[in-house]
Design a protein around this motif. Structure first.
Motif, PDB file in Angstrom:
ATOM      1  N   VAL A  20       8.641   7.964   0.047  1.00 53.61           N
ATOM      2  CA  VAL A  20       7.549   6.817  -0.155  1.00 53.61           C
ATOM      3  C   VAL A  20       6.621   7.306   1.170  1.00 53.61           C
ATOM      4  CG1 VAL A  20       6.886   4.727   1.455  1.00 53.61           C
ATOM      5  CG2 VAL A  20       8.643   4.880   0.438  1.00 53.61           C
ATOM      6  N   VAL A  21       5.415   7.888   0.229  1.00 52.94           N
ATOM      7  CA  VAL A  21       3.894   8.042   0.946  1.00 52.94           C
ATOM      8  C   VAL A  21       2.931   7.156   1.323  1.00 52.94           C
ATOM      9  CG1 VAL A  21       2.089   9.578   0.649  1.00 52.94           C
ATOM     10  CG2 VAL A  21       4.294  10.421  -0.257  1.00 52.94           C
ATOM     11  N   ARG A  22       3.266   6.817   2.490  1.00 57.17           N
ATOM     12  CA  ARG A  22       1.956   6.265   3.242  1.00 57.17           C
ATOM     13  C   ARG A  22       0.798   6.822   3.949  1.00 57.17           C
ATOM     14  NH1 ARG A  22       6.093   2.557   7.283  1.00 57.17           N
ATOM     15  NH2 ARG A  22       6.725   1.779   5.446  1.00 57.17           N
ATOM     16  N   GLY A  23       0.120   5.831   4.074  1.00 57.30           N
ATOM     17  CA  GLY A  23      -1.259   6.190   4.358  1.00 57.30           C
ATOM     18  C   GLY A  23      -1.692   6.667   3.415  1.00 57.30           C
ATOM     19  N   TYR A  24      -1.304   7.217   1.704  1.00 56.13           N
ATOM     20  CA  TYR A  24      -2.427   7.295   1.041  1.00 56.13           C
ATOM     21  C   TYR A  24      -3.399   6.584   0.145  1.00 56.13           C
ATOM     22  CZ  TYR A  24      -4.908   9.503  -2.824  1.00 56.13           C
ATOM     23  OH  TYR A  24      -5.513  10.283  -3.748  1.00 56.13           O
ATOM     24  N   LEU A  25      -2.996   5.674   0.891  1.00 52.30           N
ATOM     25  CA  LEU A  25      -3.524   4.245  -0.848  1.00 52.30           C
ATOM     26  C   LEU A  25      -3.615   3.067   1.262  1.00 52.30           C
ATOM     27  CD1 LEU A  25      -1.998   4.206  -3.649  1.00 52.30           C
ATOM     28  CD2 LEU A  25      -3.742   4.628  -3.463  1.00 52.30           C
ATOM     29  N   LEU A  66       6.553  -7.696  -2.067  1.00 54.04           N
ATOM     30  CA  LEU A  66       5.618  -6.184  -2.026  1.00 54.04           C
ATOM     31  C   LEU A  66       4.319  -5.860  -2.912  1.00 54.04           C
ATOM     32  CD1 LEU A  66       8.483  -4.261  -0.877  1.00 54.04           C
ATOM     33  CD2 LEU A  66       7.080  -4.427   0.677  1.00 54.04           C
ATOM     34  N   ASP A  67       3.684  -5.116  -2.629  1.00 51.87           N
ATOM     35  CA  ASP A  67       2.564  -5.056  -3.392  1.00 51.87           C
ATOM     36  C   ASP A  67       2.407  -3.817  -3.358  1.00 51.87           C
ATOM     37  OD1 ASP A  67       0.564  -4.118  -4.949  1.00 51.87           O
ATOM     38  OD2 ASP A  67      -1.457  -5.431  -3.299  1.00 51.87           O
ATOM     39  N   VAL A  68       2.857  -2.586  -3.489  1.00 53.22           N
ATOM     40  CA  VAL A  68       3.263  -1.070  -3.843  1.00 53.22           C
ATOM     41  C   VAL A  68       2.947  -0.575  -5.510  1.00 53.22           C
ATOM     42  CG1 VAL A  68       4.670  -0.892  -2.070  1.00 53.22           C
ATOM     43  CG2 VAL A  68       6.129  -0.829  -4.037  1.00 53.22           C
ATOM     44  N   ALA A  69       2.065   1.007  -4.919  1.00 54.30           N
ATOM     45  CA  ALA A  69       2.227   1.750  -6.189  1.00 54.30           C
ATOM     46  C   ALA A  69       3.386   2.690  -6.253  1.00 54.30           C
ATOM     47  CB  ALA A  69       0.814   2.889  -6.077  1.00 54.30           C
ATOM     48  N   VAL A  70       3.661   2.575  -8.097  1.00 59.39           N
ATOM     49  CA  VAL A  70       4.682   3.142  -7.749  1.00 59.39           C
ATOM     50  C   VAL A  70       4.999   4.187  -9.270  1.00 59.39           C
ATOM     51  CG1 VAL A  70       6.926   3.297  -9.602  1.00 59.39           C
ATOM     52  CG2 VAL A  70       6.460   0.539  -8.305  1.00 59.39           C
ATOM     53  N   VAL A  71       5.180   5.393  -8.642  1.00 57.18           N
ATOM     54  CA  VAL A  71       4.959   6.753  -9.353  1.00 57.18           C
ATOM     55  C   VAL A  71       6.602   7.317  -9.933  1.00 57.18           C
ATOM     56  CG1 VAL A  71       4.240   9.575  -9.055  1.00 57.18           C
ATOM     57  CG2 VAL A  71       3.024   7.361  -8.070  1.00 57.18           C
ATOM     58  N   VAL A  72       6.946   7.453 -10.479  1.00 55.28           N
ATOM     59  CA  VAL A  72       7.876   8.326 -11.895  1.00 55.28           C
ATOM     60  C   VAL A  72       8.085  10.054 -11.737  1.00 55.28           C
ATOM     61  CG1 VAL A  72       9.750   7.743 -13.695  1.00 55.28           C
ATOM     62  CG2 VAL A  72       8.690   5.359 -12.412  1.00 55.28           C
ATOM     63  N   THR A  73       9.006  10.491 -11.360  1.00 51.38           N
ATOM     64  CA  THR A  73       8.540  11.489 -11.134  1.00 51.38           C
ATOM     65  C   THR A  73      10.036  12.646 -11.717  1.00 51.38           C
ATOM     66  OG1 THR A  73      10.060  12.335  -9.224  1.00 51.38           O
ATOM     67  CG2 THR A  73       7.444  11.491  -8.689  1.00 51.38           C
ATOM     68  N   ASP A  74       9.656  14.073 -11.977  1.00 47.11           N
ATOM     69  CA  ASP A  74      10.004  14.725 -12.789  1.00 47.11           C
ATOM     70  C   ASP A  74      10.137  15.707 -12.527  1.00 47.11           C
ATOM     71  OD1 ASP A  74      12.739  15.333 -14.017  1.00 47.11           O
ATOM     72  OD2 ASP A  74      11.885  16.136 -15.686  1.00 47.11           O
ATOM     73  N   GLY A 119       0.842  -1.456   0.074  1.00 49.28           N
ATOM     74  CA  GLY A 119       0.224   0.015   0.002  1.00 49.28           C
ATOM     75  C   GLY A 119       0.898   1.592  -0.018  1.00 49.28           C
ATOM     76  N   ASP A 120       2.209   0.904   0.224  1.00 52.01           N
ATOM     77  CA  ASP A 120       3.352   2.149   0.193  1.00 52.01           C
ATOM     78  C   ASP A 120       2.673   3.310  -1.296  1.00 52.01           C
ATOM     79  OD1 ASP A 120       3.688   1.916   2.462  1.00 52.01           O
ATOM     80  OD2 ASP A 120       5.619   1.109   2.118  1.00 52.01           O
ATOM     81  N   VAL A 121       3.031   4.320  -1.321  1.00 45.81           N
ATOM     82  CA  VAL A 121       3.342   5.109  -2.864  1.00 45.81           C
ATOM     83  C   VAL A 121       4.980   5.348  -3.220  1.00 45.81           C
ATOM     84  CG1 VAL A 121       3.100   6.346  -4.399  1.00 45.81           C
ATOM     85  CG2 VAL A 121       0.674   5.771  -2.985  1.00 45.81           C
ATOM     86  N   LEU A 122       5.671   4.344  -4.034  1.00 43.20           N
ATOM     87  CA  LEU A 122       6.766   4.866  -4.284  1.00 43.20           C
ATOM     88  C   LEU A 122       7.257   5.852  -4.930  1.00 43.20           C
ATOM     89  CD1 LEU A 122       9.390   3.409  -2.600  1.00 43.20           C
ATOM     90  CD2 LEU A 122       9.461   1.774  -5.063  1.00 43.20           C
ATOM     91  N   VAL A 123       7.664   6.675  -4.656  1.00 39.46           N
ATOM     92  CA  VAL A 123       8.065   8.296  -5.487  1.00 39.46           C
ATOM     93  C   VAL A 123       9.577   8.279  -5.826  1.00 39.46           C
ATOM     94  CG1 VAL A 123       7.814  10.456  -5.708  1.00 39.46           C
ATOM     95  CG2 VAL A 123       5.995   9.189  -3.660  1.00 39.46           C
ATOM     96  N   VAL A 124      10.110   7.845  -7.517  1.00 41.90           N
ATOM     97  CA  VAL A 124      10.955   7.949  -7.910  1.00 41.90           C
ATOM     98  C   VAL A 124      11.082   8.389  -9.154  1.00 41.90           C
ATOM     99  CG1 VAL A 124      12.420   5.569  -9.299  1.00 41.90           C
ATOM    100  CG2 VAL A 124      10.451   5.442  -7.450  1.00 41.90           C
ATOM    101  N   THR A 125      12.350   9.452  -8.144  1.00 44.15           N
ATOM    102  CA  THR A 125      13.144   9.798  -9.281  1.00 44.15           C
ATOM    103  C   THR A 125      13.346  10.010 -10.652  1.00 44.15           C
ATOM    104  OG1 THR A 125      14.158  11.657  -7.121  1.00 44.15           O
ATOM    105  CG2 THR A 125      14.829  12.030  -9.911  1.00 44.15           C
TER     106      THR A 125
END
Length: 362
Positions: A207-212, A133-141, A34-40
């Motif tokens: 990691v953003v935790r608690g949103y999902l 691990l069952d996480v969401a992944v967000v690729v950012t710029d 459920g964590d959201v992984l925010v990856v540069t």
């Protein structure tokens, strides 16, 4: 809702071929479902080999960078001096096509991932398959904003959650049904992650935790849904570029009335717009009286089907040859002003017996 934003420390330098899932899982054994992984995006690009070699300095470096920028550009949106705002082949509108020279050797440039959504899906799948691990992944710029100073991080790719939270159809506490509200939640998560990643701290993952409470049943539609279709983009060009495009269109202005009747108020605005730039004594007259207009139309050779209004044009008197040349230019000025109001026009001879020298059929 209670959110935590946690840095993933100790990832270190990423090079081509590195296993991002292994690097992240090793550095953050505390990850949860459920964590959201925010990856540069930069470390994604490095791992995927999206780097190009360039000279370290001098004019050769600038020339090489311009060549790379041209290859990464689908179209130029705006240009001011050395700054280029372009649309990439992904559809993103950003400075320099996202090409980055920071946090990399001076002889290399980092390009955006070829397909950030695919990169997010691949990283999510690797974390699930190899680490459970069952996480969401967000690729950012990082991007600028058209109407505000300063930069912020946004999502280029996403997997495991929806990019947009659609509130349309919901009812607010006052009983109003929401008609337009669609929140780009992955952009908000990207910006939240950047608060602790920073630009010089070498923390490329947060990691953003608690949103999902749980990730989606599949990868979702990705961040491509955030790219606005060109037909709906009200700001697809910079101001100077839009003006230049308008001037170019004026050169090839179509000859003919528009598909709908000309608005008299808009026609008058167009006439008023050119009053100060036409030759002194030049007169353009919109014929308002319906009976008079009908009589004049009957006397105009070649009156086009669909035209419902006419403007009579007269040059200053007496008329010298160069006055007629100027009158032709002034007629085109008026046609361009009409086109800017959405009114098509056709240049025709004047009505028989009229003192005018030309007619515009609208």
């Amino acid at each position: 809702m209670r959110l935590e934003i946690l840095p993933v420390l100790g990832i270190g330098h990423v090079t081509e071929g590195d296993d991002l899932a292994a690097l992240i899982a090793t550095a953050a054994p505390w990850l949860r479902d459920g964590d959201v992984l925010v990856v540069t995006s930069k470390i994604v690009s490095k791992a995927e080999g999206r780097l190009v070699d360039v000279p370290a300095d001098g004019p050769e470096r600038l020339a090489a960078r311009d060549e790379v920028l041209a290859a990464e550009t689908a179209r130029v949106v705006a240009s001011r001096g050395p700054t280029r705002i372009v649309q990439t082949h992904h559809g993103f509108v950003m400075a320099s096509a996202g090409i980055d020279a920071s946090n990399v050797d001076k002889t290399r440039l980092v390009l955006l991932p070829v397909d950030p959504d695919a990169s997010a899906r691949a990283l999510r799948a690797a974390l699930r398959e190899h680490y459970g691990l069952d996480v969401a992944v967000v690729v950012t710029d990082t991007m600028g904003r058209p109407w505000r100073n300063g930069l912020t991080d946004v999502a280029l790719g996403v997997a495991g959650m929806s990019a947009i939270r659609d509130h349309r159809g919901e009812v607010d506490p006052y009983g109003n049904e929401l008609q337009l509200t669609q929140m780009a939640v992955v952009d908000e998560l990207a910006a939240a992650g950047e608060l602790i990643k920073g630009k010089c701290d070498q923390v490329p993952v947060a990691v953003v935790r608690g949103y999902l409470s749980a990730t989606g049943p599949d990868d979702g539609d990705g961040a491509k849904v955030l790219v606005r279709d060109a037909a709906q983009d009200l700001f697809s060009l910079g101001t100077a570029e839009a003006r230049a495009a308008g001037l170019a269109d004026a050169v090839t202005l179509a000859d003919g009335p528009g598909p709908t009747p000309a608005d008299p108020a808009a026609t008058r605005r167009a006439i008023e717009a050119v009053v100060g730039v036409v030759a002194p004594g030049t007169v353009f007259t919109l014929v308002d009286e319906s009976e008079v207009r009908a009589g004049l139309i009957a006397e105009v050779p070649g009156w086009p089907d669909g035209a419902t209004a006419l403007v009579l044009g007269s040059p200053p008197a007496p008329v010298e040859p160069m006055d007629l040349v100027r009158f032709g230019a002034d007629l085109h000025r008026l046609r361009v002003a009409l086109a800017a109001e959405g009114i098509g026009s056709a240049l025709l001879p004047p009505p028989s017996g009229s003192t005018a020298s030309a007619t515009l059929a609208l």
